[in-house]
Design a protein around this motif. Structure first.
Motif, mmCIF file in Angstrom:
data_model
loop_
_atom_site.group_PDB
_atom_site.id
_atom_site.type_symbol
_atom_site.label_atom_id
_atom_site.label_comp_id
_atom_site.label_asym_id
_atom_site.label_seq_id
_atom_site.Cartn_x
_atom_site.Cartn_y
_atom_site.Cartn_z
ATOM 1 N N GLY A 293 2.278 16.037 37.366
ATOM 2 C CA GLY A 293 1.938 17.055 38.204
ATOM 3 C C GLY A 293 0.296 17.125 39.322
ATOM 4 O O GLY A 293 0.326 18.753 40.208
ATOM 5 N N TRP A 294 -0.539 16.787 38.753
ATOM 6 C CA TRP A 294 -2.092 16.400 39.856
ATOM 7 C C TRP A 294 -2.572 15.704 39.459
ATOM 8 O O TRP A 294 -2.256 14.368 38.458
ATOM 9 N N TYR B 125 -1.109 24.445 34.353
ATOM 10 C CA TYR B 125 0.007 24.570 35.277
ATOM 11 C C TYR B 125 -0.940 24.619 36.354
ATOM 12 O O TYR B 125 -1.465 24.025 37.199
ATOM 13 N N GLY C 209 -1.580 20.991 32.767
ATOM 14 C CA GLY C 209 -0.849 20.504 33.837
ATOM 15 C C GLY C 209 0.574 19.718 33.986
ATOM 16 O O GLY C 209 1.584 19.147 34.510
ATOM 17 N N CYS C 210 0.348 18.964 32.778
ATOM 18 C CA CYS C 210 0.857 17.538 32.894
ATOM 19 C C CYS C 210 2.883 17.758 32.391
ATOM 20 O O CYS C 210 2.765 19.458 32.089
ATOM 21 N N ARG D 255 7.348 21.946 33.149
ATOM 22 C CA ARG D 255 6.171 22.181 33.394
ATOM 23 C C ARG D 255 5.558 23.687 32.689
ATOM 24 O O ARG D 255 6.900 24.186 32.576
ATOM 25 N N HIS E 166 5.852 20.199 45.559
ATOM 26 C CA HIS E 166 5.708 21.935 44.242
ATOM 27 C C HIS E 166 4.074 21.996 43.806
ATOM 28 O O HIS E 166 3.024 23.326 44.349
ATOM 29 N N SER E 167 2.645 21.064 43.847
ATOM 30 C CA SER E 167 1.768 21.227 43.904
ATOM 31 C C SER E 167 1.002 21.328 44.881
ATOM 32 O O SER E 167 -0.342 22.584 45.090
ATOM 33 N N THR F 76 5.189 12.092 39.460
ATOM 34 C CA THR F 76 5.691 13.998 39.152
ATOM 35 C C THR F 76 5.674 14.354 37.548
ATOM 36 O O THR F 76 5.566 15.557 37.367
ATOM 37 N N VAL G 260 7.163 16.680 43.462
ATOM 38 C CA VAL G 260 6.010 17.352 43.184
ATOM 39 C C VAL G 260 5.063 17.672 43.257
ATOM 40 O O VAL G 260 3.947 18.580 43.964
#
Ligand code: AMP
Length: 637
Positions: free
Chosen positions: A393-394, A258, A450-451, A253, A290-291, A390, A287
């Protein structure tokens, strides 16, 4: 007020204007000169030329307005610890950790592997890496030596940060011996190892390689380490995820995209705001952790709760006690956790003041209607399903209730999120435009900020794994089947590859098969995911052996089964342990020798395996069916 439709339309039709607006949610040391560079599809570069830092956005920028506000609350129902770190405390701890990491030779662009339980030092380490521009790679603490070794070899870290042990349900899980074994299995030159000793297990340090955090912390207390300003596209972290092959992929990422994506999602989807408290019950190894444990809530100036322990210990009310104690406004968990809680429904688990709670977000696996209805009734709050990966990321699909309140539909995570050009395609690769027809969920490139940027060190794998072209456009495959209704809501219909989802955790069946194949008496193995009322899916293994004498008799078979299970636990970790191991004489294969995993899965779930014309020996299916559903002994019905 903007409608969600208009918000979404702008994100797709006027992405530069849309994302420029969102980019104002974070601090930039230097503004970007191009919003999106998609000159080399499918590689997208967001906010090109801009310079920023994730740690600055998560910590430093809040110091002035909210230095004394709680930033991180670390709760362990395993050790009884409950510690609050204000933004000012967090700033100090992260700088100390950054100074330690730098003293061990790590500089901007280096990789740091983090193999840690859910303790505050894990968060300090992540943020410290972000601060100095090092790329962290957190490996879930539930993984054992072989999984860890393959990730160490792939990541080639200059430093590993770990701990003596984790604890789960009162059981101490010593990390250090697993790490030592992994470093012996790994083929790279051993990196430095920084050990946080919690005093839970013996963790002897190896001279010349291992150093104690406690010793260095004293040395670097009060250190001042400035943030390194990174170009927006500099990698912030890699995170391994399973796919069809036995080798996990390192999802990489960026930094600026991100940070913007998280800040935007906290506002539009998770309805966070500075000063509010967010409680995400995931693990930093995934993930979601993390986010939405670390970066998202902190970038938004919220208080985030880090929780070590089970949802049911000391009792199933523990999470709701924390909601009351810390005034949690947004909570994020998984359907499995709620199903586990439901097993305690007769206990007074919700007897707390939950008035601060606005929404419960659930993700990671399909949310079944009974679970959703039960928790919605118990809490009296909206339950928001969200679908993502994953790689993204969102959330890809959910409801952006921070933009416009939309009704939920049980069984559906909701609508495509802004920035994601979600489509369905049929088996021939044609787009499905009508409602109600099943297809593969794909996303038009470029993926939003973000991906996934690429698979670390392997651009070719990134392109080959995820991307195909459709009418001249590059499309990203999610590997999930789905269907859309007439209101545009999506429903998930399972994976299109050999990935299973157990308790919200994604596991590759190939990895489990490879671990089992390492057993000396195993000839062939097929692992499939089978529906399970509690965990969504569990792994079930079908094994053929080299020497059938070893499994002769119930005792022999039981011993061999235990050997296999122990092997999986030792090499991959307990989460990968199959729920069942069946010994069979042969596995169903096509005439070209391809394993028919989907057919086996259908049999296990009592579904019609369909008309299989390519099968080599149909008799094999009968044997599988009998292994799974043994016929009742004669005379009994
Ligand atoms: P991971 O990368 O481990 O987060 O796993 C992502 C996969 O989990 C997706 O591709 C889906 O198969 C599944 N998944 C995640 N969220 C949901 C959800 N809300 N509903 C159904 N499946 C989901």
């Amino acid at each position: 007020m903007t409608t969600y439709n208009e918000f979404y339309r702008r994100s797709i039709e006027e992405p530069d204007a849309f994302w420029t607006e969102q980019s104002a949610l974070i601090d930039w040391q230097q503004p970007f000169d191009r919003v999106c560079d998609y000159d080399r599809p499918p590689f997208a570069k967001w906010f090109v030329g801009g310079r920023t830092n994730l740690c600055h956005n998560a910590v430093d920028r809040h110091l002035e307005a909210r230095g004394d506000q709680a930033a991180l609350v670390a709760v362990s129902s395993e050790t009884g610890g409950e510690t609050t770190f204000t933004y000012r405390d967090l700033h100090a701890e992260v700088q100390t950790m950054a100074a330690i990491i730098r003293s061990l030779g790590v500089t901007s662009g280096d990789r740091v592997l983090i193999y840690m339980p859910m303790i505050p030092e894990a968060v300090f380490a992540m943020l410290a890496c972000a601060r100095i521009g090092a790329v962290h790679s957190v490996v879930f603490g539930g993984f054992a030596s072989a999984s860890l070794a393959s990730r160490i070899d792939d990541a080639k870290p200059s430093l590993i940060v770990s701990a003596d042990a984790g604890s789960r349900g009162g059981r101490i899980i010593a990390y250090k011996p697993l790490l030592d074994e992994a470093l012996e299995l790994a083929s790279i030159a051993p990196p430095k190892v920084l050990i946080v000793d919690r005093g839970l297990a013996e963790a002897p340090l190896r001279a010349g390689r291992d150093v104690a955090y406690a010793v260095l912390r004293k040395l670097f207390l009060g250190a001042s380490v400035p943030c390194v300003w990174l170009e927006s596209n500099a990698p912030s972290y890699t995170l391994y995820t399973s796919g069809t092959t036995g080798t996990p992929k390192a999802v990489q990422r960026d930094t600026g995209g991100y940070a913007v994506a998280l800040a935007a999602s906290m506002k539009h989807i998770f309805r966070g705001a500075p000063g509010k408290t967010f409680f995400c019950t995931s693990d930093i190894g995934w993930v979601v952790g993390h986010s939405y444990i670390v970066y998202g809530p902190l970038v938004a100036g919220m208080t985030t709760i880090l929780y070590e322990g089970l949802p049911t210990k000391p009792d199933a009310g523990i999470w709701w006690r924390l909601v009351e104690a810390y005034g949690v406004s947004g909570m994020f968990s998984s359907p499995t956790a709620i199903r586990v809680m439901k097993q305690h429904e007769n206990e007074p688990i919700f007897d707390y003041d939950l008035s601060s709670l606005e929404n419960l977000f659930l993700a990671g696996e399909p949310l079944d209607a009974p679970t959703a209805e039960w928790i919605a009734d118990a809490l009296g709050k909206p339950i928001i399903d969200n679908y993502w990966q994953t790689e993204s990321g969102w959330p890809i699909l959910t409801l952006a209730n921070g933009v416009e309140q939309k009704g939920t539909k049980f069984g559906s995570p909701g609508l495509p999120m802004y920035g994601y050009g979600v489509r369905l395609i049929d088996e021939a690769g044609e787009e499905i435009t009508e409602a109600g027809r099943k297809g593969l969920i794909v996303i038009d490139g470029p993926l939003p900020p973000g991906c996934i940027q690429t698979v670390a060190d392997d651009d070719a794998r990134f392109v080959a794994t995820y991307w195909s072209t459709m009418e001249g456009r590059h499309v990203y495959s999610t590997f999930d089947w789905g269907v859309r209704d007439e209101d545009g809501y999506y429903f998930l219909l399972g994976r299109a590859d050999d990935v299973i989802n157990t308790a919200g955790h994604r596991l590759g069946t190939r990895e489990i098969e490879e671990s089992i194949l390492g057993h000396s008496n195993v000839a062939e193995v097929a692992v499939v995911g089978v529906g399970d009322a509690l965990k969504g899916q569990v792994a079930v293994a079908f094994v053929t052996v080299k020497d059938p004498r070893a499994i002769a008799g119930a005792e022999g078979a039981a011993r061999q089964r235990q050997d296999i299970l122990k092997r999986v636990e030792r090499t991959l970790g307990a989460i990968a342990r199959p729920a069942e191991v069946h010994f069979v004489a042969a596995l169903p294969k096509t005439r070209s020798g391809k394993l028919l995993r989907r057919t086996i899965q259908a049999i296990c779930e009592g579904r019609d395996p369909g008309n299989i014309t390519t099968i080599e020996d149909p008799g094999v299916l009968q044997a599988i069916a009998e292994a799974v559903h043994p016929p009742a002994p004669a005379g009994r019905r």
